[in-house]
Design a protein around this motif. Sequence first.
Motif, PDB file in Angstrom:
ATOM      1  N   ILE A  70      22.955   2.677 -73.421  1.00 55.56           N
ATOM      2  CA  ILE A  70      23.958   3.546 -72.810  1.00 55.56           C
ATOM      3  C   ILE A  70      23.308   4.280 -71.644  1.00 55.56           C
ATOM      4  N   SER A  71      24.070   4.441 -70.569  1.00 50.93           N
ATOM      5  CA  SER A  71      23.554   5.136 -69.393  1.00 50.93           C
ATOM      6  C   SER A  71      24.703   5.861 -68.713  1.00 50.93           C
ATOM      7  N   LYS A  72      24.331   6.696 -67.750  1.00 47.23           N
ATOM      8  CA  LYS A  72      25.342   7.516 -67.090  1.00 47.23           C
ATOM      9  C   LYS A  72      25.044   7.621 -65.610  1.00 47.23           C
ATOM     10  N   ASP A  73      26.073   7.483 -64.797  1.00 50.67           N
ATOM     11  CA  ASP A  73      25.971   7.692 -63.355  1.00 50.67           C
ATOM     12  C   ASP A  73      26.741   8.970 -63.048  1.00 50.67           C
ATOM     13  N   ASN A  74      26.028  10.072 -62.851  1.00 58.34           N
ATOM     14  CA  ASN A  74      26.697  11.360 -62.638  1.00 58.34           C
ATOM     15  C   ASN A  74      27.483  11.380 -61.334  1.00 58.34           C
ATOM     16  N   ALA A  75      27.028  10.653 -60.346  1.00 55.15           N
ATOM     17  CA  ALA A  75      27.737  10.622 -59.058  1.00 55.15           C
ATOM     18  C   ALA A  75      29.107   9.969 -59.196  1.00 55.15           C
ATOM     19  N   LYS A  76      29.221   9.038 -60.142  1.00 55.22           N
ATOM     20  CA  LYS A  76      30.479   8.318 -60.346  1.00 55.22           C
ATOM     21  C   LYS A  76      31.241   8.812 -61.564  1.00 55.22           C
ATOM     22  N   ASN A  77      30.668   9.774 -62.283  1.00 53.59           N
ATOM     23  CA  ASN A  77      31.312  10.301 -63.505  1.00 53.59           C
ATOM     24  C   ASN A  77      31.644   9.157 -64.466  1.00 53.59           C
ATOM     25  N   THR A  78      30.727   8.259 -64.608  1.00 51.34           N
ATOM     26  CA  THR A  78      30.949   7.040 -65.382  1.00 51.34           C
ATOM     27  C   THR A  78      29.796   6.813 -66.358  1.00 51.34           C
ATOM     28  N   VAL A  79      30.157   6.408 -67.553  1.00 51.13           N
ATOM     29  CA  VAL A  79      29.182   6.041 -68.572  1.00 51.13           C
ATOM     30  C   VAL A  79      29.277   4.534 -68.792  1.00 51.13           C
ATOM     31  N   TYR A  80      28.127   3.925 -68.979  1.00 51.75           N
ATOM     32  CA  TYR A  80      28.068   2.478 -69.164  1.00 51.75           C
ATOM     33  C   TYR A  80      27.482   2.136 -70.532  1.00 51.75           C
ATOM     34  N   LEU A  81      27.897   1.012 -71.070  1.00 56.01           N
ATOM     35  CA  LEU A  81      27.284   0.465 -72.270  1.00 56.01           C
ATOM     36  C   LEU A  81      26.904  -0.969 -71.974  1.00 56.01           C
ATOM     37  N   GLN A  82      25.620  -1.211 -71.782  1.00 55.03           N
ATOM     38  CA  GLN A  82      25.117  -2.553 -71.581  1.00 55.03           C
ATOM     39  C   GLN A  82      24.877  -3.184 -72.938  1.00 55.03           C
ATOM     40  N   MET A  83      25.554  -4.276 -73.207  1.00 51.28           N
ATOM     41  CA  MET A  83      25.475  -4.929 -74.509  1.00 51.28           C
ATOM     42  C   MET A  83      24.834  -6.307 -74.332  1.00 51.28           C
ATOM     43  N   ASN A  84      23.684  -6.479 -74.944  1.00 52.12           N
ATOM     44  CA  ASN A  84      22.950  -7.743 -74.871  1.00 52.12           C
ATOM     45  C   ASN A  84      22.851  -8.372 -76.254  1.00 52.12           C
ATOM     46  N   SER A  85      22.527  -9.640 -76.273  1.00 47.14           N
ATOM     47  CA  SER A  85      22.364 -10.382 -77.541  1.00 47.14           C
ATOM     48  C   SER A  85      23.567 -10.157 -78.453  1.00 47.14           C
ATOM     49  N   LEU A  86      24.733 -10.278 -77.891  1.00 50.32           N
ATOM     50  CA  LEU A  86      25.959 -10.026 -78.650  1.00 50.32           C
ATOM     51  C   LEU A  86      26.131 -11.060 -79.756  1.00 50.32           C
ATOM     52  N   GLN A  87      26.663 -10.580 -80.868  1.00 53.47           N
ATOM     53  CA  GLN A  87      26.897 -11.411 -82.041  1.00 53.47           C
ATOM     54  C   GLN A  87      28.365 -11.309 -82.449  1.00 53.47           C
ATOM     55  N   PRO A  88      28.856 -12.294 -83.190  1.00 57.12           N
ATOM     56  CA  PRO A  88      30.264 -12.235 -83.609  1.00 57.12           C
ATOM     57  C   PRO A  88      30.633 -10.937 -84.320  1.00 57.12           C
ATOM     58  N   GLU A  89      29.696 -10.349 -85.043  1.00 57.51           N
ATOM     59  CA  GLU A  89      29.990  -9.098 -85.744  1.00 57.51           C
ATOM     60  C   GLU A  89      30.140  -7.912 -84.801  1.00 57.51           C
ATOM     61  N   ASP A  90      29.854  -8.105 -83.519  1.00 55.77           N
ATOM     62  CA  ASP A  90      30.093  -7.063 -82.527  1.00 55.77           C
ATOM     63  C   ASP A  90      31.528  -7.085 -82.019  1.00 55.77           C
TER      64      ASP A  90
END
Length: 123
Positions: A70-90
């Motif tokens: 999880i990360s945040k760009d304060n200039a854009k007022n946006t939070v991101y969730l980078q999801m890697n190695s995704l599995q069916p249970e996600d």
Amino acid sequence: QGHLEESGGGLVQAGGSLRLSCAASERTSNSYAMGWFRQAPGRAREFVAIISWSGGTTYYANSVKGRFAISKDNAKNTVYLQMNSLQPEDTAVYYCAAGATADQAMRGNIHYWGKGTLVTVSS
């Protein structure tokens, strides 16, 4: 105030990656911890990740540690969730959430919810 708009969901194969975004108002972004919960079909909504308003504190569910960031760009007022190695249970609807503090939000004390974005991981 309090409007959260998610984007970035979709269909991905197992092992793939997606990045979710959550755009908020400046006031919300600067005042609240923001993060993500998810709800799979037939299951309760569960905590995924949270970041403090300053970006200095993050918490993750054990099930996603080492795979999601999880990360945040304060200039854009946006939070991101980078999801890697995704599995069916996600596979779930992922909801952006805002709470007074990261600790409170992680425990489900949420002031604002987004409408959710669907992530489907195929095997």
